[in-house]
Scaffold this motif. Structure first.
Motif, PDB file in Angstrom:
ATOM      1  N   THR A  64      -9.326  18.661  -4.900  1.00  0.00           N
ATOM      2  CA  THR A  64      -9.554  20.074  -4.585  1.00  0.00           C
ATOM      3  C   THR A  64      -9.531  20.328  -3.085  1.00  0.00           C
ATOM      4  OG1 THR A  64     -11.938  19.687  -4.823  1.00  0.00           O
ATOM      5  CG2 THR A  64     -10.774  20.574  -6.717  1.00  0.00           C
ATOM      6  N   GLY A  65      -9.215  19.307  -2.308  1.00  0.00           N
ATOM      7  CA  GLY A  65      -8.850  19.469  -0.917  1.00  0.00           C
ATOM      8  C   GLY A  65      -9.975  19.876   0.015  1.00  0.00           C
ATOM      9  N   MET A  66      -9.580  20.406   1.138  1.00  0.00           N
ATOM     10  CA  MET A  66     -10.486  20.914   2.160  1.00  0.00           C
ATOM     11  C   MET A  66     -10.568  22.429   1.998  1.00  0.00           C
ATOM     12  SD  MET A  66     -12.367  20.370   4.954  1.00  0.00           S
ATOM     13  CE  MET A  66     -11.862  18.959   5.967  1.00  0.00           C
ATOM     14  N   PRO A  67     -11.658  22.969   1.460  1.00  0.00           N
ATOM     15  CA  PRO A  67     -11.754  24.426   1.295  1.00  0.00           C
ATOM     16  C   PRO A  67     -11.654  25.120   2.652  1.00  0.00           C
ATOM     17  CG  PRO A  67     -13.491  23.297   0.073  1.00  0.00           C
ATOM     18  CD  PRO A  67     -12.859  22.287   0.978  1.00  0.00           C
ATOM     19  N   THR A  68     -10.691  26.012   2.783  1.00  0.00           N
ATOM     20  CA  THR A  68     -10.472  26.736   4.033  1.00  0.00           C
ATOM     21  C   THR A  68     -10.525  28.233   3.768  1.00  0.00           C
ATOM     22  OG1 THR A  68      -9.097  24.939   4.897  1.00  0.00           O
ATOM     23  CG2 THR A  68      -8.894  27.090   5.964  1.00  0.00           C
ATOM     24  N   PHE A  69     -11.485  28.898   4.409  1.00  0.00           N
ATOM     25  CA  PHE A  69     -11.703  30.332   4.222  1.00  0.00           C
ATOM     26  C   PHE A  69     -11.226  31.096   5.459  1.00  0.00           C
ATOM     27  CE2 PHE A  69     -14.817  28.279   1.527  1.00  0.00           C
ATOM     28  CZ  PHE A  69     -14.935  29.095   0.413  1.00  0.00           C
ATOM     29  N   ILE A  70     -10.535  32.204   5.223  1.00  0.00           N
ATOM     30  CA  ILE A  70     -10.192  33.165   6.272  1.00  0.00           C
ATOM     31  C   ILE A  70     -10.939  34.451   5.939  1.00  0.00           C
ATOM     32  CG2 ILE A  70      -8.367  34.371   7.509  1.00  0.00           C
ATOM     33  CD1 ILE A  70      -8.104  31.356   7.691  1.00  0.00           C
ATOM     34  N   VAL A  71     -11.857  34.844   6.818  1.00  0.00           N
ATOM     35  CA  VAL A  71     -12.723  35.996   6.541  1.00  0.00           C
ATOM     36  C   VAL A  71     -12.470  37.091   7.584  1.00  0.00           C
ATOM     37  CG1 VAL A  71     -15.096  36.809   6.231  1.00  0.00           C
ATOM     38  CG2 VAL A  71     -14.485  34.447   5.613  1.00  0.00           C
ATOM     39  N   HIS A  72     -12.128  38.281   7.114  1.00  0.00           N
ATOM     40  CA  HIS A  72     -12.041  39.461   7.979  1.00  0.00           C
ATOM     41  C   HIS A  72     -13.241  40.348   7.650  1.00  0.00           C
ATOM     42  CE1 HIS A  72      -7.839  38.174   8.515  1.00  0.00           C
ATOM     43  NE2 HIS A  72      -7.894  38.873   9.645  1.00  0.00           N
ATOM     44  N   CYS A  73     -13.982  40.738   8.675  1.00  0.00           N
ATOM     45  CA  CYS A  73     -15.225  41.469   8.446  1.00  0.00           C
ATOM     46  C   CYS A  73     -15.416  42.584   9.475  1.00  0.00           C
ATOM     47  CB  CYS A  73     -16.419  40.523   8.483  1.00  0.00           C
ATOM     48  SG  CYS A  73     -16.540  39.552  10.007  1.00  0.00           S
ATOM     49  N   PRO A  74     -16.225  43.594   9.139  1.00  0.00           N
ATOM     50  CA  PRO A  74     -16.467  44.703  10.068  1.00  0.00           C
ATOM     51  C   PRO A  74     -17.258  44.246  11.292  1.00  0.00           C
ATOM     52  CG  PRO A  74     -17.155  45.245   7.824  1.00  0.00           C
ATOM     53  CD  PRO A  74     -16.908  43.782   7.857  1.00  0.00           C
ATOM     54  N   VAL A  75     -17.181  45.040  12.355  1.00  0.00           N
ATOM     55  CA  VAL A  75     -17.981  44.800  13.551  1.00  0.00           C
ATOM     56  C   VAL A  75     -19.462  44.898  13.182  1.00  0.00           C
ATOM     57  CG1 VAL A  75     -18.562  45.646  15.856  1.00  0.00           C
ATOM     58  CG2 VAL A  75     -16.174  45.698  15.058  1.00  0.00           C
ATOM     59  N   GLY A  76     -20.254  43.935  13.636  1.00  0.00           N
ATOM     60  CA  GLY A  76     -21.681  43.936  13.335  1.00  0.00           C
ATOM     61  C   GLY A  76     -22.061  43.194  12.071  1.00  0.00           C
ATOM     62  N   PHE A  77     -21.050  42.691  11.340  1.00  0.00           N
ATOM     63  CA  PHE A  77     -21.319  41.947  10.102  1.00  0.00           C
ATOM     64  C   PHE A  77     -21.984  40.613  10.438  1.00  0.00           C
ATOM     65  CE2 PHE A  77     -19.880  39.086   6.654  1.00  0.00           C
ATOM     66  CZ  PHE A  77     -20.351  39.788   5.556  1.00  0.00           C
ATOM     67  N   ASN A  78     -22.971  40.197   9.636  1.00  0.00           N
ATOM     68  CA  ASN A  78     -23.719  38.961   9.901  1.00  0.00           C
ATOM     69  C   ASN A  78     -22.901  37.749   9.441  1.00  0.00           C
ATOM     70  OD1 ASN A  78     -25.529  36.814  10.086  1.00  0.00           O
ATOM     71  ND2 ASN A  78     -27.288  38.084   9.532  1.00  0.00           N
ATOM     72  N   GLN A  79     -22.148  37.192  10.360  1.00  0.00           N
ATOM     73  CA  GLN A  79     -21.294  36.052  10.036  1.00  0.00           C
ATOM     74  C   GLN A  79     -22.109  34.790   9.761  1.00  0.00           C
ATOM     75  OE1 GLN A  79     -18.341  35.612  13.120  1.00  0.00           O
ATOM     76  NE2 GLN A  79     -17.660  37.745  12.970  1.00  0.00           N
ATOM     77  N   ILE A  80     -23.215  34.625  10.432  1.00  0.00           N
ATOM     78  CA  ILE A  80     -24.055  33.443  10.239  1.00  0.00           C
ATOM     79  C   ILE A  80     -24.569  33.383   8.805  1.00  0.00           C
ATOM     80  CG2 ILE A  80     -26.203  32.301  10.929  1.00  0.00           C
ATOM     81  CD1 ILE A  80     -25.782  33.485  13.724  1.00  0.00           C
ATOM     82  N   GLN A  81     -25.086  34.503   8.308  1.00  0.00           N
ATOM     83  CA  GLN A  81     -25.603  34.544   6.941  1.00  0.00           C
ATOM     84  C   GLN A  81     -24.478  34.373   5.927  1.00  0.00           C
ATOM     85  OE1 GLN A  81     -28.630  34.424   5.737  1.00  0.00           O
ATOM     86  NE2 GLN A  81     -27.841  34.510   3.634  1.00  0.00           N
ATOM     87  N   GLY A 280      -7.756  35.472  -3.015  1.00  0.00           N
ATOM     88  CA  GLY A 280      -8.579  36.248  -2.100  1.00  0.00           C
ATOM     89  C   GLY A 280      -9.278  37.380  -2.811  1.00  0.00           C
ATOM     90  N   VAL A 281     -10.320  37.896  -2.169  1.00  0.00           N
ATOM     91  CA  VAL A 281     -11.066  39.024  -2.724  1.00  0.00           C
ATOM     92  C   VAL A 281     -11.440  39.982  -1.597  1.00  0.00           C
ATOM     93  CG1 VAL A 281     -12.047  37.858  -4.737  1.00  0.00           C
ATOM     94  CG2 VAL A 281     -13.232  37.710  -2.529  1.00  0.00           C
ATOM     95  N   ILE A 282     -11.660  41.245  -1.973  1.00  0.00           N
ATOM     96  CA  ILE A 282     -12.270  42.228  -1.095  1.00  0.00           C
ATOM     97  C   ILE A 282     -13.693  42.434  -1.580  1.00  0.00           C
ATOM     98  CG2 ILE A 282     -12.207  44.595  -0.243  1.00  0.00           C
ATOM     99  CD1 ILE A 282      -9.874  42.968   0.737  1.00  0.00           C
ATOM    100  N   LEU A 283     -14.673  42.260  -0.678  1.00  0.00           N
ATOM    101  CA  LEU A 283     -16.079  42.379  -1.034  1.00  0.00           C
ATOM    102  C   LEU A 283     -16.692  43.633  -0.415  1.00  0.00           C
ATOM    103  CD1 LEU A 283     -17.400  38.720  -0.440  1.00  0.00           C
ATOM    104  CD2 LEU A 283     -16.474  39.694  -2.547  1.00  0.00           C
ATOM    105  N   ASP A 284     -17.666  44.180  -1.134  1.00  0.00           N
ATOM    106  CA  ASP A 284     -18.505  45.236  -0.570  1.00  0.00           C
ATOM    107  C   ASP A 284     -19.450  44.570   0.431  1.00  0.00           C
ATOM    108  OD1 ASP A 284     -20.861  46.948  -0.207  1.00  0.00           O
ATOM    109  OD2 ASP A 284     -19.983  48.191  -1.777  1.00  0.00           O
ATOM    110  N   PRO A 285     -19.452  44.967   1.720  1.00  0.00           N
ATOM    111  CA  PRO A 285     -20.269  44.278   2.722  1.00  0.00           C
ATOM    112  C   PRO A 285     -21.768  44.440   2.505  1.00  0.00           C
ATOM    113  CG  PRO A 285     -19.298  46.256   3.663  1.00  0.00           C
ATOM    114  CD  PRO A 285     -18.666  46.065   2.305  1.00  0.00           C
ATOM    115  N   LYS A 286     -22.173  45.443   1.741  1.00  0.00           N
ATOM    116  CA  LYS A 286     -23.602  45.675   1.508  1.00  0.00           C
ATOM    117  C   LYS A 286     -24.109  44.935   0.273  1.00  0.00           C
ATOM    118  CE  LYS A 286     -23.665  50.201   3.770  1.00  0.00           C
ATOM    119  NZ  LYS A 286     -23.942  51.648   3.607  1.00  0.00           N
TER     120      LYS A 286
END
Length: 506
Positions: A64-81, A280-286
């Motif tokens: 199942t390889g090396m899971p590699t994620f590409i994430v595009h997110c709004p300004v101010g989104f909590n990337q750490i969490q 890929g998926v589009i998520l609700d940021p809230k």
């Protein structure tokens, strides 16, 4: 929030359910190969495996390889969490057997067991001015990752001569990249190409191309023309599915470009096997809920072949196998294995060079495989995925181990080199090619897990599993008489590569 559950669903679907654009490419390849050929047999096995993985919600390929994620997110989104949520979902998917534990400390060799560790999984964040979160995931196995290649122009290429700092040089590099992969990267495959950048960003750009749809057309007319040329021309090399020879070697080619500095000119190629697992998926940021799936423009169902390995001439090999029976086999024979086989990858081969085996291997079978395993509460192990790994990594060891322990058959994918071929002839053994990536197809042949050695020392993928099998199918591609289908196809494709050295885009 539903973020972890949404990410777990993305991971599960990526591992078990190929997207429609990939399915369309594989179905088209099926129609191009002649019925009854080795390439057609391999493609039918691949389709059988795709259907099984989807129906049973199990990994398409055991790597199942090396899971590699590409994430595009709004300004101010909590990337750490969000990265913590990704890690939690990865660990849960591993626990459920949707991912194989693949995170290994390079200094100690210790497998973490949950796919978490320094640098794993890979997560790239990018901000954008939208109010939603886009998450793309690719699971790229080690077999195809090892066939990635980078060229620094100008350079000399086998069969193609000098590749200069121009479109002709780029063309030659890409064709050579397809040639050098042969069947070791589980062809027929897909390639992403990065032109320019530095060494790091060149590879990054190449892998980014694998997130494009197979069906899209490059907006750059020059690159669109090059993509079309490469796809058509690479399939004239007759490398074929699994490197068995055939009309379809490449299923897709996507090329991107990035500015470079004057002193450097890189062409970077990311090779991907037929098990092209990216979604890929589009998520609700809230709320973290899935609003939309990407790469699922339509449904693309596949019909399961009745019996991919049906053959009236199939030869049953009952382990332990006699030398007499092995020496009666020849390249091209289809075999069905019955009895016990033993998995052995890099760590096992390294160990066996200096130590005795934990069990009697005389007349036995070594399977180059790192399975996905799950254990019941009562301690019983079950095989969830069990396709072959690339055999070429064991070339330094294989002939010596065959002779030392009296092994009669080695199973893997992609073939092996001259040292192993000489060892097969000397000791009376054969190399059997299983269909790379067909992890569900082969898991069905395993009737029992008889035991395991070195689990604590090496981890699940590298441990020595003792598997009881019934009707495990494979093809003799290197026999005990010095014949090798892999060498034959490689030599033939090199001749065809030499025919492509004349300028095309001059």
């Amino acid at each position: 929030m539903a973020t972890k559950d949404s990410l777990l669903q993305l991971i599960t679907e990526t591992s078990t359910n190929l997207p429609p654009d990939v399915r369309r490419a594989i179905k088209k390849a099926q129609l191009q190969e002649e019925f009854g050929t080795r390439a057609a047999l391999a493609l039918n096995t691949i389709v059988d495996n795709i259907v099984s993985a989807e129906e049973d919600v199990q990994p398409i390929c055991q790597d199942t390889g090396m899971p590699t994620f590409i994430v595009h997110c709004p300004v101010g989104f909590n990337q750490i969490q969000f990265e913590r949520e990704i890690q939690a979902a990865i660990a849960e998917a591993t626990k459920l057997g949707k991912l194989r534990p693949n995170s290994v400390d390079p200094l100690t060799g210790k497998n973490t067991g949950d796919n978490l560790g320094e640098g794993t999984p890979v997560v790239h964040f990018h901000q954008w001015e939208k109010d939603e979160v886009e998450v793309k995931l690719i699971l790229k196995g080690g077999g195809c990752e090892n066939k990635n290649i980078q060229y620094a122009l100008p350079t000399e290429l086998p069969g193609l001569g000098r590749a200069g700092r121009d479109l002709e040089g780029i063309r030659k590099c890409i064709l050579h990249a397809v040639y050098q992969a042969q069947g070791q990267g589980c062809s027929a495959g897909f390639i992403g190409v990065g032109i320019g950048g530095d060494r790091t960003t060149g590879y990054e750009l190449a892998k980014e191309q694998l997130f494009r749809s197979v069906d899209d057309v490059n907006e750059n007319e020059t690159l669109a023309e090059l993509e079309d040329y490469i796809l058509k021309t690479a399939n004239k090399l007759d490398i074929g599915t699994m490197g068995f020879g055939g009309k379809v070697t490449l299923l897709g080619c996507k090329i991107g470009v990035r500015n470079r500095i004057p002193a450097s000119f890189y062409v970077s190629v990311a090779y991907n096997c037929w098990a092209y697992r990216r979604l890929g998926v589009i998520l609700d940021p809230k709320t973290g809920e899935i609003k939309q799936w990407l790469y699922r423009d339509s449904e693309e169902k596949m019909d399961r072949p009745q019996d991919a390995f049906a053959s009236d001439d199939a030869i049953v090999l009952q382990a332990p196998i006699s030398e007499e029976q092995i020496r009666s086999l020849k390249v091209g024979d289809v075999v069905l294995i019955k009895g016990e086989m033993h998995t052995g990858r890099d760590e096992i081969h390294k160990y066996l060079m200096k130590h005795d085996a934990p069990i009697d291997l005389n007349g036995g079978i070594i399977y180059h495989c790192g399975p996905v395993m799950l254990q019941d509460d009562d301690g019983t192990w079950h095989v969830k995925a069990a396709g072959p790994t690339t055999s070429s990594r064991e070339e330094p060891y294989q002939a010596d181990i065959i002779e030392k322990f009296g092994i009669r058959a080695v199973i893997g994918k992609g073939g092996m080199g001259q040292k192993t071929s000489d060892g097969l002839k000397k000791s009376g053994a054969v190399y059997l090619n299983a269909i790379g990536g067909a992890a569900q197809f082969y898991a069905r042949s395993v009737k029992n897990v008889n035991g395991v050695d070195f689990l604590d020392e090496f981890g699940v993928p590298e441990a020595m599993w003792h598997l009881q099998v019934e009707g495990f199918p494979a093809i003799v591609t290197m026999d005990a008489h010095g014949n090798s289908l892999h060498k034959e196809v490689a030599d033939d494709s090199l001749v065809k590569l030499e025919d492509l050295k004349e300028p095309v885009f001059a």
